[in-house]
Design a protein around this motif. Structure first.
Motif, PDB file in Angstrom:
ATOM      1  N   LYS A  90     -42.509  -2.394  68.303  1.00  0.00           N
ATOM      2  CA  LYS A  90     -41.291  -3.019  67.638  1.00  0.00           C
ATOM      3  C   LYS A  90     -40.071  -2.380  68.388  1.00  0.00           C
ATOM      4  O   LYS A  90     -39.156  -2.948  68.797  1.00  0.00           O
ATOM      5  CB  LYS A  90     -41.234  -2.352  66.230  1.00  0.00           C
ATOM      6  CG  LYS A  90     -42.321  -3.340  65.440  1.00  0.00           C
ATOM      7  CD  LYS A  90     -41.727  -4.679  65.187  1.00  0.00           C
ATOM      8  CE  LYS A  90     -42.592  -5.366  64.233  1.00  0.00           C
ATOM      9  NZ  LYS A  90     -42.169  -6.876  63.972  1.00  0.00           N
ATOM     10  N   TRP A  91     -40.069  -0.945  68.818  1.00  0.00           N
ATOM     11  CA  TRP A  91     -39.020  -0.311  69.397  1.00  0.00           C
ATOM     12  C   TRP A  91     -38.962  -0.786  70.706  1.00  0.00           C
ATOM     13  O   TRP A  91     -37.648  -1.208  71.267  1.00  0.00           O
ATOM     14  CB  TRP A  91     -39.198   0.908  69.564  1.00  0.00           C
ATOM     15  CG  TRP A  91     -39.068   1.834  68.084  1.00  0.00           C
ATOM     16  CD1 TRP A  91     -38.260   1.336  67.148  1.00  0.00           C
ATOM     17  CD2 TRP A  91     -39.700   2.948  67.966  1.00  0.00           C
ATOM     18  NE1 TRP A  91     -38.447   2.203  66.007  1.00  0.00           N
ATOM     19  CE2 TRP A  91     -39.303   3.130  66.456  1.00  0.00           C
ATOM     20  CE3 TRP A  91     -40.940   3.659  68.223  1.00  0.00           C
ATOM     21  CZ2 TRP A  91     -39.762   4.153  65.580  1.00  0.00           C
ATOM     22  CZ3 TRP A  91     -41.351   4.534  67.661  1.00  0.00           C
ATOM     23  CH2 TRP A  91     -40.773   4.854  66.210  1.00  0.00           C
ATOM     24  N   SER A  92     -40.059  -1.301  71.648  1.00  0.00           N
ATOM     25  CA  SER A  92     -39.990  -1.730  73.018  1.00  0.00           C
ATOM     26  C   SER A  92     -39.854  -3.215  72.965  1.00  0.00           C
ATOM     27  O   SER A  92     -39.766  -3.593  74.088  1.00  0.00           O
ATOM     28  CB  SER A  92     -41.255  -1.300  73.614  1.00  0.00           C
ATOM     29  OG  SER A  92     -42.463  -1.757  72.980  1.00  0.00           O
ATOM     30  N   ARG A  93     -39.765  -3.955  72.116  1.00  0.00           N
ATOM     31  CA  ARG A  93     -39.861  -5.293  72.159  1.00  0.00           C
ATOM     32  C   ARG A  93     -38.301  -5.940  72.779  1.00  0.00           C
ATOM     33  O   ARG A  93     -37.454  -5.051  72.601  1.00  0.00           O
ATOM     34  CB  ARG A  93     -40.020  -6.101  70.764  1.00  0.00           C
ATOM     35  CG  ARG A  93     -38.821  -5.909  69.892  1.00  0.00           C
ATOM     36  CD  ARG A  93     -39.113  -6.631  68.487  1.00  0.00           C
ATOM     37  NE  ARG A  93     -38.584  -6.617  67.408  1.00  0.00           N
ATOM     38  CZ  ARG A  93     -38.081  -5.732  66.586  1.00  0.00           C
ATOM     39  NH1 ARG A  93     -38.703  -4.524  66.818  1.00  0.00           N
ATOM     40  NH2 ARG A  93     -37.044  -5.770  65.478  1.00  0.00           N
ATOM     41  N   PHE A  94     -38.480  -6.962  73.339  1.00  0.00           N
ATOM     42  CA  PHE A  94     -37.360  -7.519  74.183  1.00  0.00           C
ATOM     43  C   PHE A  94     -36.368  -8.021  73.262  1.00  0.00           C
ATOM     44  O   PHE A  94     -36.627  -8.806  71.897  1.00  0.00           O
ATOM     45  CB  PHE A  94     -37.701  -8.553  75.027  1.00  0.00           C
ATOM     46  CG  PHE A  94     -36.490  -9.464  75.540  1.00  0.00           C
ATOM     47  CD1 PHE A  94     -35.726  -8.678  76.606  1.00  0.00           C
ATOM     48  CD2 PHE A  94     -36.314 -10.734  74.974  1.00  0.00           C
ATOM     49  CE1 PHE A  94     -34.480  -9.478  76.948  1.00  0.00           C
ATOM     50  CE2 PHE A  94     -35.114 -11.444  75.421  1.00  0.00           C
ATOM     51  CZ  PHE A  94     -34.325 -10.836  76.595  1.00  0.00           C
ATOM     52  N   TRP A  95     -34.736  -7.807  73.333  1.00  0.00           N
ATOM     53  CA  TRP A  95     -33.987  -8.433  72.308  1.00  0.00           C
ATOM     54  C   TRP A  95     -33.113  -9.240  73.088  1.00  0.00           C
ATOM     55  O   TRP A  95     -32.495  -8.825  74.143  1.00  0.00           O
ATOM     56  CB  TRP A  95     -33.171  -7.550  71.647  1.00  0.00           C
ATOM     57  CG  TRP A  95     -32.168  -8.137  70.817  1.00  0.00           C
ATOM     58  CD1 TRP A  95     -32.498  -9.254  69.835  1.00  0.00           C
ATOM     59  CD2 TRP A  95     -30.689  -7.953  70.547  1.00  0.00           C
ATOM     60  NE1 TRP A  95     -31.242  -9.533  68.982  1.00  0.00           N
ATOM     61  CE2 TRP A  95     -30.167  -8.881  69.417  1.00  0.00           C
ATOM     62  CE3 TRP A  95     -29.875  -6.977  71.200  1.00  0.00           C
ATOM     63  CZ2 TRP A  95     -28.852  -8.680  69.210  1.00  0.00           C
ATOM     64  CZ3 TRP A  95     -28.384  -6.906  70.822  1.00  0.00           C
ATOM     65  CH2 TRP A  95     -28.081  -7.789  69.790  1.00  0.00           C
ATOM     66  N   ASP A 136     -34.510 -10.805  65.499  1.00  0.00           N
ATOM     67  CA  ASP A 136     -35.792 -11.442  65.972  1.00  0.00           C
ATOM     68  C   ASP A 136     -35.875 -12.861  65.569  1.00  0.00           C
ATOM     69  O   ASP A 136     -35.179 -13.178  64.619  1.00  0.00           O
ATOM     70  CB  ASP A 136     -36.914 -10.891  65.215  1.00  0.00           C
ATOM     71  CG  ASP A 136     -37.099  -9.511  65.588  1.00  0.00           C
ATOM     72  OD1 ASP A 136     -37.357  -9.084  66.724  1.00  0.00           O
ATOM     73  OD2 ASP A 136     -37.297  -8.615  64.551  1.00  0.00           O
ATOM     74  N   PRO A 182     -35.179  -3.018  67.820  1.00  0.00           N
ATOM     75  CA  PRO A 182     -35.500  -2.671  69.395  1.00  0.00           C
ATOM     76  C   PRO A 182     -34.534  -1.537  69.684  1.00  0.00           C
ATOM     77  O   PRO A 182     -33.533  -1.093  69.097  1.00  0.00           O
ATOM     78  CB  PRO A 182     -34.839  -4.072  69.954  1.00  0.00           C
ATOM     79  CG  PRO A 182     -35.016  -5.136  68.832  1.00  0.00           C
ATOM     80  CD  PRO A 182     -34.640  -4.461  67.492  1.00  0.00           C
ATOM     81  N   ALA A 183     -35.145  -0.913  70.688  1.00  0.00           N
ATOM     82  CA  ALA A 183     -34.447   0.386  70.976  1.00  0.00           C
ATOM     83  C   ALA A 183     -32.765   0.200  71.340  1.00  0.00           C
ATOM     84  O   ALA A 183     -32.133   1.007  71.174  1.00  0.00           O
ATOM     85  CB  ALA A 183     -35.176   0.718  72.263  1.00  0.00           C
ATOM     86  N   THR A 184     -32.602  -0.966  71.947  1.00  0.00           N
ATOM     87  CA  THR A 184     -30.944  -1.174  72.331  1.00  0.00           C
ATOM     88  C   THR A 184     -30.067  -1.152  71.177  1.00  0.00           C
ATOM     89  O   THR A 184     -29.221  -0.949  71.279  1.00  0.00           O
ATOM     90  CB  THR A 184     -30.996  -2.494  73.034  1.00  0.00           C
ATOM     91  OG1 THR A 184     -31.351  -3.637  72.362  1.00  0.00           O
ATOM     92  CG2 THR A 184     -31.786  -2.302  74.625  1.00  0.00           C
TER      93      THR A 184
END
Length: 261
Positions: free
Chosen positions: A84-89, A132, A227-229
């Motif tokens: 979840k944290w590493s998914r692209f936004w 998402d 997401p991390a960002t």
């Protein structure tokens, strides 16, 4: 799936050598075997029927088991934090706006619970937001049991100077998220570190595993796993997740080395 099946699946998951590769294991003379013999036999059968685990053919006492991919995700409360944290936004926000009449308050609450479960943030009134795509939600809600008079799905970017950080702060309560992580961390630190021997040792670890799982579920009920960002600078989740991996790896070694002797 009932609570006891979830609990046994959880124990099987954390005995894996790695979280990404579940190998076949024999339950005899192991911690899972102790649990299996103490009321979990029915759960094992349920999990196999639900395709959460799979077995190799053989006599029941010699049969080997491992978790399926579906079982691994279920053991992680339905969401893998690292994924979840590493998914692209893509930089766009998706909004769901709806109007459910007061006469249908139970269905309105049902809709809100569904959106919270899937990590949506609450901005105001009946405006919910997520980073998402909402294709799945659009399909499910359009044909679901909630009788919504009006529902609008929007794909948007802020246009009045609002920052993404301001949207995150307005939609999710990260003070509460961090509070739950702090409570979970206290339970994590109660992990019994001695090597397991006999029934007393198995019961002590089993009790702690149960408390740890309940505390983690409370965290996952609150954390949207953005997401991390988009994560706030003081977000505690990633640090405590790494700590959880270390402690649960140790608990997994304890379970794999368990002996009734």
């Amino acid at each position: 799936m009932n609570a006891k099946s979830e609990e046994f699946l959880f124990m099987l998951f954390w005995t894996c050598e790695t979280l990404t590769h579940s190998t076949f294991r024999n339950l005899n003379d192991s911690f899972e075997g102790w649990a299996y013999r103490n009321g979990f036999l029915r759960q094992l059968r349920r999990l196999e029927k639900q395709q959460m685990i799979e077995s190799q053919p053989g006599k029941s006492e010699d049969r080997l088991y491992r978790l399926t991919q579906t079982g691994q995700i279920r053991a992680l409360a339905g969401r893998n934090p690292e994924a979840k944290w590493s998914r692209f936004w893509d930089g766009r926000w998706r909004l769901i706006l709806f109007d459910v009449p007061e006469s249908c308050s139970a269905k309105r609450n049902q809709l809100r619970r569904y959106l919270r479960k899937w990590g949506f943030g609450y901005l105001q009134n009946s405006v919910w937001v997520t980073p998402d795509p909402v294709d799945e939600q659009r399909t499910l809600l359009a044909g679901g049991p909630v009788n919504v008079e009006s529902m609008i799905f929007l794909d948007a970017r802020p246009c009045a100077g609002e920052t993404d950080a301001e949207i995150v702060a307005g939609a999710w309560d990260f003070v509460e998220v961090n509070r739950r992580y702090a409570q979970y961390q206290k339970v994590l630190h109660q992990h019994p570190t001695r090597r397991l021997h006999g029934v007393a040792g198995a019961k002590a670890l089993h009790q702690w595993l149960r408390l740890e799982r309940i505390a983690w579920l409370k965290v996952m009920d609150c954390d949207p796993l953005l997401p991390a960002t988009l994560l706030p600078p003081d977000y505690a989740g990633r640090t405590i997740w790494r700590e959880r991996l270390e402690v649960m790896a140790d608990a997994g070694r304890q379970m794999r080395s368990f002996s009734m002797r």
